[in-house]
Design a protein around this motif. Sequence first.
Motif, PDB file in Angstrom:
ATOM      1  N   GLY A   9       6.440  -9.828  -1.228  1.00 19.54           N
ATOM      2  CA  GLY A   9       5.326  -9.347  -2.116  1.00 19.54           C
ATOM      3  C   GLY A   9       4.753 -10.564  -2.813  1.00 19.54           C
ATOM      4  N   LEU A  10       5.656 -11.379  -3.438  1.00 19.76           N
ATOM      5  CA  LEU A  10       5.163 -12.469  -4.500  1.00 19.76           C
ATOM      6  C   LEU A  10       4.540 -13.118  -3.671  1.00 19.76           C
ATOM      7  CD1 LEU A  10       7.861 -12.786  -7.052  1.00 19.76           C
ATOM      8  CD2 LEU A  10       5.710 -11.552  -7.171  1.00 19.76           C
ATOM      9  N   SER A  12       2.908 -13.117  -0.930  1.00 14.39           N
ATOM     10  CA  SER A  12       1.657 -12.582  -0.196  1.00 14.39           C
ATOM     11  C   SER A  12       0.567 -12.847  -1.024  1.00 14.39           C
ATOM     12  CB  SER A  12       1.899 -11.265   0.162  1.00 14.39           C
ATOM     13  OG  SER A  12       1.587 -10.161  -1.080  1.00 14.39           O
ATOM     14  N   ARG A  13       0.869 -13.046  -2.508  1.00 17.56           N
ATOM     15  CA  ARG A  13       0.023 -13.159  -3.370  1.00 17.56           C
ATOM     16  C   ARG A  13      -0.602 -14.770  -3.434  1.00 17.56           C
ATOM     17  NH1 ARG A  13       1.261  -8.383  -7.366  1.00 17.56           N
ATOM     18  NH2 ARG A  13       1.854  -7.017  -5.805  1.00 17.56           N
ATOM     19  N   ALA A  14       0.551 -15.571  -3.532  1.00 18.77           N
ATOM     20  CA  ALA A  14       0.451 -16.831  -3.445  1.00 18.77           C
ATOM     21  C   ALA A  14       1.623 -17.671  -3.126  1.00 18.77           C
ATOM     22  CB  ALA A  14      -0.057 -17.605  -4.740  1.00 18.77           C
ATOM     23  N   ARG A  24       8.110 -16.270 -11.426  1.00 21.13           N
ATOM     24  CA  ARG A  24       7.002 -14.855 -11.367  1.00 21.13           C
ATOM     25  C   ARG A  24       8.157 -13.909 -11.545  1.00 21.13           C
ATOM     26  NH1 ARG A  24       3.629 -15.893  -6.225  1.00 21.13           N
ATOM     27  NH2 ARG A  24       3.917 -17.797  -5.783  1.00 21.13           N
ATOM     28  N   THR A  28       6.601 -10.983 -13.990  1.00 23.22           N
ATOM     29  CA  THR A  28       5.846  -9.867 -13.406  1.00 23.22           C
ATOM     30  C   THR A  28       6.889  -8.635 -13.009  1.00 23.22           C
ATOM     31  OG1 THR A  28       5.884 -10.661 -10.953  1.00 23.22           O
ATOM     32  CG2 THR A  28       3.973 -10.996 -12.406  1.00 23.22           C
ATOM     33  N   ARG A  73       4.011 -10.501   6.731  1.00 24.83           N
ATOM     34  CA  ARG A  73       3.143  -9.647   6.396  1.00 24.83           C
ATOM     35  C   ARG A  73       3.287  -8.226   6.906  1.00 24.83           C
ATOM     36  NH1 ARG A  73      -0.517 -13.685   5.732  1.00 24.83           N
ATOM     37  NH2 ARG A  73      -0.673 -14.009   3.293  1.00 24.83           N
ATOM     38  N   ASP A 138      -8.313  -5.833 -10.079  1.00 27.84           N
ATOM     39  CA  ASP A 138      -7.020  -6.663  -9.293  1.00 27.84           C
ATOM     40  C   ASP A 138      -6.060  -5.608  -8.969  1.00 27.84           C
ATOM     41  OD1 ASP A 138      -5.094  -8.204  -8.514  1.00 27.84           O
ATOM     42  OD2 ASP A 138      -4.910  -9.227 -10.600  1.00 27.84           O
ATOM     43  N   GLY A 140      -3.221  -6.070  -7.929  1.00 27.32           N
ATOM     44  CA  GLY A 140      -1.855  -6.264  -8.532  1.00 27.32           C
ATOM     45  C   GLY A 140      -1.926  -5.609  -9.866  1.00 27.32           C
TER      46      GLY A 140
ATOM     47  N   ALA B 100      -0.217  -2.897  -3.725  1.00 23.49           N
ATOM     48  CA  ALA B 100      -1.418  -3.726  -3.671  1.00 23.49           C
ATOM     49  C   ALA B 100      -1.463  -4.459  -2.429  1.00 23.49           C
ATOM     50  CB  ALA B 100      -1.327  -4.886  -4.926  1.00 23.49           C
ATOM     51  N   ASP B 101      -0.396  -4.643  -1.353  1.00 23.59           N
ATOM     52  CA  ASP B 101      -0.707  -5.367  -0.354  1.00 23.59           C
ATOM     53  C   ASP B 101      -1.362  -4.458   0.914  1.00 23.59           C
ATOM     54  OD1 ASP B 101       0.278  -8.095  -0.895  1.00 23.59           O
ATOM     55  OD2 ASP B 101       1.834  -6.878  -1.539  1.00 23.59           O
TER      56      ASP B 101
END
Lengths: 176, 176
Positions: A9-10, A12-14, A24, A28, A73, A138, A140, B100-101
């Motif tokens: 998941g983390l 997938s954001r960046a 992170r 978060t 993903r 957003d 997130g 969110a994904d």
Amino acid sequence: MSLRHAALGLLSRAPGSGYDLLRRFDTTLAHVWPATQSQLYTELNRLAAEGLIEVVATGARGRKEYAITDAGRAELRRWVLTPEEVPLRDPRLLRVFLLADVEPERAREAFVDRLAADRAHLADLEAVLAATDWDEADPGDRYGRIALEFGLRFRRMEVEWERWALERLDEAPPPA
Amino acid sequence: MSLRHAALGLLSRAPGSGYDLLRRFDTTLAHVWPATQSQLYTELNRLAAEGLIEVVATGARGRKEYAITDAGRAELRRWVLTPEEVPLRDPRLLRVFLLADVEPERAREAFVDRLAADRAHLADLEAVLAATDWDEADPGDRYGRIALEFGLRFRRMEVEWERWALERLDEAPPPA
DNA sequence: TGTGTCATGTAACTGGTTACATGATTCT
DNA sequence: AGAATCATGTAACCAGTTACATGACACA
């Protein structure tokens, strides 16, 4: 096997290195799914071996930057949408059950202590709520806010329940 | 190390064999601290080795009846009265975070499914509440009732929270 | 030069789950 | 005789924690 999905998941954001992800996690996901350094590094290697993430860059000090792959993903999506039965196994609840084995006054004290601790937890979360700048656009933030609301309601529920229990213990003291 | 204290707790009410305890786990502690057969037998041997319980009788088929010792009672008491920080780590909460994904419609469906599942859980607990004959004079019942109340409030809170989340998702749909 | 931070890894242990394995006794 | 239940144990595995270990780079 949740840490792996938290990591996916983390990522997938960046993209990021293990070291990045650790920080992170602390910011978060600290209240949702804490991770230890050792576990994260091993899991990242496993994920890479299975092709769910890949090394996209290497830097100084052996730094490896990972990015999520399409397979990753897909797996993330699969897991997020798969409902799971969770047995709700809280050692503190077991403790309550076993309070029958100590004197009523001590049991009462145990509830008083818990009440104080849970009030403090609640205050922590309320501080997080107030300190964060929520951006509804957003996703997130959107779901982060909903997750936080769970925490808030949970702690409030605990506090109310403890007050209820104390009243109950007081109004009908056990036979001496 | 909670199973050991659950076992001590059960033995503090009445002696019994591993087999007996297993059934007692299923009836009284099923919602609080489920135990597997294999784990329980190993733990009983460990507890006996440490002198917290002892074999007080042997019967047919290798049956060993255990009773709690004074040392065991002391350890139980110690554990029950020792507060513990529990990180509240629920994989379902992590799932929310990761919603969110996925597409908003799928996320919404996930909440609808959870809502149904949690309503069913709530109904189960309400059935337990109604089916039990609570004896306030029995400390076991007394604290059992309080523990059950926690479960009831928890499930109610979940249901309310899911309704809140759904409303939130509906009233402010994410930008397409 | 030395302290702090960046960065990754391994080993030993704990609590828990699933599966495998065995055999005695009771009841029909 | 056969099925159900009583009764105990072991082995392999999984997720997670704590502790140990190493070294590169940046900056004062």
